[in-house]
Structure formats: C-alpha cells, structure tokens
Design a protein around this motif. Sequence first.
Motif, short mmCIF file in Angstrom:
data_model
loop_
_atom_site.label_atom_id
_atom_site.label_comp_id
_atom_site.label_asym_id
_atom_site.label_seq_id
_atom_site.Cartn_x
_atom_site.Cartn_y
_atom_site.Cartn_z
N LEU A 1 -94.01 19.29 -27.16
CA LEU A 1 -93.26 19.83 -28.30
C LEU A 1 -91.88 20.24 -27.80
O LEU A 1 -91.76 20.98 -26.82
CB LEU A 1 -94.02 21.06 -28.82
CG LEU A 1 -93.49 21.70 -30.08
CD1 LEU A 1 -93.73 20.82 -31.29
CD2 LEU A 1 -94.20 23.04 -30.30
N ILE A 2 -90.87 19.73 -28.47
CA ILE A 2 -89.50 20.06 -28.06
C ILE A 2 -88.81 20.68 -29.27
O ILE A 2 -88.63 20.01 -30.30
CB ILE A 2 -88.74 18.79 -27.62
CG1 ILE A 2 -89.51 18.10 -26.48
CG2 ILE A 2 -87.32 19.12 -27.18
CD1 ILE A 2 -89.12 16.66 -26.25
N ALA A 3 -88.48 21.95 -29.17
CA ALA A 3 -87.91 22.64 -30.33
C ALA A 3 -86.41 22.82 -30.14
O ALA A 3 -85.94 23.20 -29.06
CB ALA A 3 -88.57 24.01 -30.48
N GLY A 4 -85.67 22.53 -31.20
CA GLY A 4 -84.22 22.66 -31.13
C GLY A 4 -83.69 23.48 -32.29
O GLY A 4 -84.45 23.94 -33.15
N THR A 5 -82.37 23.64 -32.30
CA THR A 5 -81.76 24.50 -33.33
C THR A 5 -81.74 23.83 -34.71
O THR A 5 -81.49 24.48 -35.71
CB THR A 5 -80.32 24.86 -32.93
OG1 THR A 5 -79.64 23.64 -32.56
CG2 THR A 5 -80.30 25.81 -31.74
#
Length: 453
Positions: free
Chosen positions: A360-364
Amino acid sequence: MTKVITYGTFDLFHEGHYRLLQRAKELGDYLIVGVTTEAYDKARGKLNVVDPLVTRIENVKRTGFADEIIVEESEGQKFNDIKRLGIDIFTVGSDWTGVFDYLKDYCKVVYLERTKNISSTMLREKNSRIQRIGIIGTGRIAGRFIPEAKLVSGVSTQGVYNPHRESAECFARRWEIDAYGNLEDFFSAVDVVYIASPHETHYTYCKEALEHGKHVLCEKPMVLRQAQADELFQCAKERDLILFEGIKTAYCPGFQKLLGIACSGSIGSIRNVEACFTKLESPDSRELTDRRWGGSFTELGSYCMLPILKLFGKEYTNIRFDSINGENGLDLFTKVSLRYPTGMATATCGLGVKSDGRLLIAGTRGYIVAEAPWWKTAYFEVHHEDPGKVQKYSEVFLGDGLRYEICDFLSMINGREHNSFKLTRSDSVTLAGMMEQFLEQSGRQTEEGGITL
Ligand code: CTP
C-alpha cells in the motif's frame, strides 16, 4: 486492391525476414507490416531483443516492400487491425502454422515457408558468447531457476556445486547438468555463478566466485553485513565483474510499472508505504529451525524493504524492529517501522503468522494498492478520493519471474554495466545493513557473518 498484413519483431534483421517480406508483398498489392514494441515482446516472453523499435522499423522500411508500417503493442491487436484496415490476407512464417487459424473468419491466412537455418535467436546467440551458468546450492530455488534460465537466450546452465557431492549428483541428474563436489573444478567449468545456498554461505561463495573471475548472481539476502556488501562490490568493480543481488520483484515489469506510476505524481507526494509478505512454514523447515540465520526477516525482509527503499531511499531518520519470536528465539513475525523526513513506512514479514500480504502506497492525492502476491506484481490499482474512479493496471508476470532478473543480469554482463537502477549497489548495501542491524538487535551475533568453506 488486395491488402496484406504481416507481423514480427524483426530483430537483427536477416535474410529470413527479407524473404518473408518479399513474398508477403507478392501476395497482394499493398503490404502493411506490424513491428512489435519492446514491451509487447517482453509480455509474450521474448526477452533479450537487441535492436530498439526504431531500428527494427527502419530495417523493415529499407527493404522497400512495406507500403505501411504499424506498431504492434498488445495481444488481440491483430484482429482489430484486420477489421480496421480492411485486410484481405494475413501472413506469417510457417513456424506459426495453425496459430492464427482463428483469423480465417475475417480474412485469408497464409503461412509462408520459413527460411531455413537463420533466426534472430541464432544471431543473438552468435553475437554474444553463451554464458555458462554454474549453480551453487541444490535447494528449491535452484530447481526453479533452471527452467527460467532456459527461456533466456545467451545463457546455458552448465553444472551445480554442492559440498555434499551426492546432493549435487542427484540435482544434476534431474536437470541433466554436470555435478561438482569440488569448487575449483566447478569454477573452471563455468563463466557465471548463481548462488542459491543458505544465507550465511553467500558472502564466502560470492567472494570465492569473484576471485575466480566469475560474474555473480546471488539470491537475496546477498549478505547479512553492510561491510561485506561494500567489500564484495569493491572486489567486483576492481575485476570488472558483475555482482547482482537476485530480488526478483525488482526486475519484474509490473513492479517497474508500479514504481513509475507511484513516482509520476498521480497519487501526489508519497507519505506512507506498507509492505507485507507472510507465508506459513512448517515448524521444522530450515527457515524456522536455523537458530542463527533463520526467521521471517532474513527470509522475506528483502522483498518488503524493496518498495520502501525504491520509493523513499535510504535516508531514514529512524528504524525500529519489533518481533514475535518462537520458542527457539527465531522471529515468526517481524515489523520494521521506518521514519523518513517526509513520510513513514512499515515492512511486515511472517513465517509463523499469516496476514494480508499487500503493498500500500499512500500519497497526498491518492493511494496505490497491490494485493498478494504483489512481489510477483501483475496487477495493482490507483485510488483517489472519489471511490468510483479506480485506475486498474495489469502487467504480465511469467512463470516464476526469475527470467527477468536473469535477463537483466545478462544484459549487464554483455554491456559491462555495473549498476542497475532497478536495484542499485547502494540498495543492496543498505539492505545488508538492515539485516545486520536486525540480527544484532535480536541478539544474534554477526561478527563473522559468514562461514568458512
Ligand atoms: N521468418 C522466416 N524465416 C526465418 C525467420 C523468420 O520466414 N528464418 C519470419 C517469421 O516466421 C515471421 C517473420 O519472419 O513471420 C518475423 O519473425 P521474427 O519472429 O521477428 O524472427 P525470428 O528470426 O523468428 O525471431 P526469433 O528467433 O526471435 O523468434
């Protein structure tokens, strides 16, 4: 006007291609030639294409037979091209006889006799000397490596070494290769070495192989101490040899695509990465009984740390390991928490605890999710605030996926390219440092960090 279409890679353009195009043109009045992209070739398992697309198109153009050249990018395109371009005849060489009969409902299908004794594969093999691979170790992964190596042109598996000669012989019989119980004999029979022995033996085998002038592809984790990784890379550099850590995920096309999208700004700035890989092992497996080198982090940590290092780099400000250990002190489950100046990350590995293995890669602006087995990246999704708008990406992942790393390893040997952006030396050195730190914190000494052969 009779319109004819044909397709091909046309790598290292040769007489067979010329004659095929000449006869294809003679079948009608207007010839369209579809030339495949590198990505499509990779997707259909055709690795090691030498000429870039522009050169291959230029070579087809130069024959003067093609009235039009198109690019073939994906499976299923042929059918659409035939409809769209109003094709009367589809033709390819006789090596494809029968394969395209399904197109007979839409146009005439002609298989032209293939020119004998010439092919791009033959030329590729002739141009670059075949690298004879020697395998050290006879475990599961070594058995998976051989069929994958068969798919990469330019390499052949020559033999296997195991200090227990009977194990080497048994493995060699199964794969019809040579067996060695003596390292000197083994090194003199091969050009490159694939190390698939237990972790703690990697350092010594890598060193020996490099000192014998062999390129090395070493299974992950390459070594368990940072200084050893530095030393080995230095040794390889001094001898103009390739030392390559085999974390297969790093080289597979889907993972490359995922990294590209994660860094494209589509999810904004990355703030959190969570990577989890767990698999339940039998309590009497080597991974759960080797009290010094076993456990979940040494076994699976390289996979989970990979996306974190690729996305955030090695400049973390804090790292913390938490483990649940079994009775023998080995970690059944380990969580690594990292803090970066602009984000955070967690790597979770389990051999005795099962969890939802996802990346899981969370960004703005959104997040990317790849479900297990994300380490064999074939599919992932990009989500934003609006749950109705999900972008879905898929990419081929063939077989065990080792073919991609073998292919990159070979390209590096042939191009004498020492560093691969897919997994840099600095990535490998950092990973070795993390292994070292983890082992130290869990009270397992790493002073020697290796064994004497
Ligand atoms: N072709 C041919 N005679 C040959 C080689 C190729 O008629 N000796 C034809 C193929 O059947 C195909 C076209 O040329 O219709 C393009 O083939 P391509 O796959 O690009 O060439 P190969 O030499 O077969 O490539 P490879 O060895 O990579 O499979």
